[in-house]
Write a protein that holds these residues in place. Structure first.
Motif, PDB file in Angstrom:
ATOM      1  N   ASN A  35      57.092  66.697  37.900  1.00 45.20           N
ATOM      2  CA  ASN A  35      57.459  65.634  38.264  1.00 45.20           C
ATOM      3  C   ASN A  35      57.218  64.602  37.351  1.00 45.20           C
ATOM      4  O   ASN A  35      56.429  64.766  36.339  1.00 45.20           O
ATOM      5  CB  ASN A  35      56.537  65.521  39.506  1.00 45.20           C
ATOM      6  N   GLY A  36      57.278  63.435  37.613  1.00 44.17           N
ATOM      7  CA  GLY A  36      57.003  62.316  36.850  1.00 44.17           C
ATOM      8  C   GLY A  36      57.591  60.983  37.144  1.00 44.17           C
ATOM      9  O   GLY A  36      58.547  60.910  38.327  1.00 44.17           O
ATOM     10  N   CYS A  37      57.362  59.941  36.529  1.00 44.90           N
ATOM     11  CA  CYS A  37      58.017  58.437  36.559  1.00 44.90           C
ATOM     12  C   CYS A  37      59.479  58.803  35.997  1.00 44.90           C
ATOM     13  O   CYS A  37      60.538  57.862  36.741  1.00 44.90           O
ATOM     14  CB  CYS A  37      57.155  57.561  36.099  1.00 44.90           C
ATOM     15  N   PHE A  38      59.735  59.118  35.058  1.00 43.34           N
ATOM     16  CA  PHE A  38      61.085  58.903  34.203  1.00 43.34           C
ATOM     17  C   PHE A  38      61.817  57.661  34.012  1.00 43.34           C
ATOM     18  O   PHE A  38      62.629  57.625  34.449  1.00 43.34           O
ATOM     19  CB  PHE A  38      62.061  60.172  34.895  1.00 43.34           C
ATOM     20  N   ASP A  39      60.941  56.719  33.855  1.00 41.28           N
ATOM     21  CA  ASP A  39      61.368  55.382  33.826  1.00 41.28           C
ATOM     22  C   ASP A  39      62.209  55.220  32.786  1.00 41.28           C
ATOM     23  O   ASP A  39      63.365  54.255  33.337  1.00 41.28           O
ATOM     24  CB  ASP A  39      60.171  54.503  33.437  1.00 41.28           C
ATOM     25  N   ILE A  40      62.228  55.387  31.571  1.00 38.64           N
ATOM     26  CA  ILE A  40      63.423  55.407  30.739  1.00 38.64           C
ATOM     27  C   ILE A  40      63.760  56.719  30.108  1.00 38.64           C
ATOM     28  O   ILE A  40      62.774  57.110  29.267  1.00 38.64           O
ATOM     29  CB  ILE A  40      63.138  54.390  29.374  1.00 38.64           C
ATOM     30  N   LEU A  41      64.603  57.366  30.468  1.00 36.57           N
ATOM     31  CA  LEU A  41      65.195  58.731  30.095  1.00 36.57           C
ATOM     32  C   LEU A  41      65.280  58.617  28.634  1.00 36.57           C
ATOM     33  O   LEU A  41      66.145  57.874  27.903  1.00 36.57           O
ATOM     34  CB  LEU A  41      66.179  59.010  30.904  1.00 36.57           C
ATOM     35  N   HIS A  42      64.541  59.384  28.031  1.00 40.31           N
ATOM     36  CA  HIS A  42      64.499  59.750  26.465  1.00 40.31           C
ATOM     37  C   HIS A  42      64.623  60.998  25.888  1.00 40.31           C
ATOM     38  O   HIS A  42      64.438  61.954  26.720  1.00 40.31           O
ATOM     39  CB  HIS A  42      63.359  58.946  25.759  1.00 40.31           C
ATOM     40  N   ARG A  43      64.535  61.199  24.477  1.00 45.28           N
ATOM     41  CA  ARG A  43      64.607  62.608  23.925  1.00 45.28           C
ATOM     42  C   ARG A  43      63.450  63.490  24.255  1.00 45.28           C
ATOM     43  O   ARG A  43      63.643  64.788  24.414  1.00 45.28           O
ATOM     44  CB  ARG A  43      64.695  62.334  22.288  1.00 45.28           C
ATOM     45  N   GLY A  44      62.321  62.764  24.337  1.00 46.52           N
ATOM     46  CA  GLY A  44      61.061  63.628  24.906  1.00 46.52           C
ATOM     47  C   GLY A  44      61.140  64.218  26.207  1.00 46.52           C
ATOM     48  O   GLY A  44      60.931  65.446  26.371  1.00 46.52           O
ATOM     49  N   HIS A  45      62.031  63.492  27.322  1.00 48.65           N
ATOM     50  CA  HIS A  45      62.035  63.804  28.458  1.00 48.65           C
ATOM     51  C   HIS A  45      63.341  65.032  28.609  1.00 48.65           C
ATOM     52  O   HIS A  45      63.019  65.960  29.218  1.00 48.65           O
ATOM     53  CB  HIS A  45      62.724  62.733  29.556  1.00 48.65           C
ATOM     54  N   ILE A  46      64.058  64.952  27.498  1.00 47.74           N
ATOM     55  CA  ILE A  46      65.080  65.902  27.682  1.00 47.74           C
ATOM     56  C   ILE A  46      64.604  67.256  27.041  1.00 47.74           C
ATOM     57  O   ILE A  46      65.019  68.012  27.635  1.00 47.74           O
ATOM     58  CB  ILE A  46      66.402  65.355  26.465  1.00 47.74           C
ATOM     59  N   ALA A  47      63.610  67.073  26.110  1.00 48.82           N
ATOM     60  CA  ALA A  47      63.213  68.373  25.570  1.00 48.82           C
ATOM     61  C   ALA A  47      62.162  69.093  26.665  1.00 48.82           C
ATOM     62  O   ALA A  47      62.305  70.110  26.651  1.00 48.82           O
ATOM     63  CB  ALA A  47      62.378  67.727  24.162  1.00 48.82           C
ATOM     64  N   TYR A  48      61.392  68.248  27.297  1.00 48.26           N
ATOM     65  CA  TYR A  48      60.592  68.649  27.965  1.00 48.26           C
ATOM     66  C   TYR A  48      61.382  69.406  29.162  1.00 48.26           C
ATOM     67  O   TYR A  48      60.975  70.238  29.707  1.00 48.26           O
ATOM     68  CB  TYR A  48      59.944  67.383  28.673  1.00 48.26           C
ATOM     69  N   LEU A  49      62.128  68.828  29.952  1.00 46.44           N
ATOM     70  CA  LEU A  49      62.819  69.302  31.017  1.00 46.44           C
ATOM     71  C   LEU A  49      63.799  70.467  30.859  1.00 46.44           C
ATOM     72  O   LEU A  49      63.708  71.405  31.357  1.00 46.44           O
ATOM     73  CB  LEU A  49      63.913  68.036  31.675  1.00 46.44           C
ATOM     74  N   SER A  50      64.400  70.428  29.352  1.00 45.94           N
ATOM     75  CA  SER A  50      65.228  71.601  28.917  1.00 45.94           C
ATOM     76  C   SER A  50      64.133  72.838  28.816  1.00 45.94           C
ATOM     77  O   SER A  50      64.308  73.980  29.284  1.00 45.94           O
ATOM     78  CB  SER A  50      65.670  71.472  27.633  1.00 45.94           C
ATOM     79  N   GLN A  51      62.870  72.648  28.338  1.00 46.45           N
ATOM     80  CA  GLN A  51      61.878  73.726  28.217  1.00 46.45           C
ATOM     81  C   GLN A  51      61.531  74.221  29.549  1.00 46.45           C
ATOM     82  O   GLN A  51      61.510  75.356  29.775  1.00 46.45           O
ATOM     83  CB  GLN A  51      60.910  73.249  27.363  1.00 46.45           C
ATOM     84  N   ALA A  52      61.226  73.335  30.369  1.00 48.11           N
ATOM     85  CA  ALA A  52      60.767  73.488  31.898  1.00 48.11           C
ATOM     86  C   ALA A  52      62.157  74.409  32.511  1.00 48.11           C
ATOM     87  O   ALA A  52      61.712  75.259  33.026  1.00 48.11           O
ATOM     88  CB  ALA A  52      60.664  72.363  32.512  1.00 48.11           C
TER      89      ALA A  52
END
Length: 165
Positions: A35-52
């Motif tokens: 879970n999270g805010c995901f206010d501005i979707l960025h490269r860090g989110h993509i890496a994190y969500l892919s690994q999850a």
């Protein structure tokens, strides 16, 4: 079904969430939750969500409602409204479902989803992750995924304020 409808079909609530969970359980799918805010979707989110997503078969993402983001991040946030954030996350191939939550924490949502794996970013201590004890009581796993340095909504916001973007 057109592409927009496909994306919107991944935004779940109430009985549609319960039905999806029941189907995944029946199919013996390993459910991962974050879970999270995901206010501005960025490269860090993509890496994190892919690994999850790699930790199971289904990735469910809880998204803080606008009021919750403001409470957590301050009066100038969120930068994007909750529906926009839900649509962006739902459009990602690694995300199976997104669910908006209005509470201060995702604890009730975690109890509804009953994930096999609960994941948060590397800035969390496992002992302080909301829902960790509940997931462990179900013989589930609680993990953290390290951040990619320099990629966060706050870092992007600071660059904008400094005029370096």
């Amino acid at each position: 079904m057109n592409k927009t409808a496909q994306i919107e079909s991944k935004i779940l609530e109430g009985s549609t969430l319960e039905q999806a969970i029941a189907i995944w359980r029946f199919q013996d799918k390993k459910v991962v939750f974050t879970n999270g805010c995901f206010d501005i979707l960025h490269r860090g989110h993509i890496a994190y969500l892919s690994q999850a997503a790699d930790l199971g078969n289904v990735l469910v993402v809880g998204v803080n409602a606008d009021a919750s983001v403001s409470k957590l991040k301050g009066p100038n946030r969120p930068l994007q409204d909750e529906h926009s954030r839900l649509m962006l996350l739902a459009s990602l191939s690694m995300v199976s479902a997104v669910v908006l939550f209005n509470e201060d924490t995702p604890e009730n949502l975690i109890k509804k989803v009953r994930p096999n794996v609960l994941v948060k970013g590397g800035d969390y201590e496992i002992s302080k992750i909301v829902g960790a004890d509940f997931v462990k009581s179900l013989n589930g796993t609680v993990l953290t995924i390290p951040f990619i340095e320099g990629y966060s909504t706050s870092a992007i916001e600071n660059k904008i304020k400094q005029g370096s973007v």
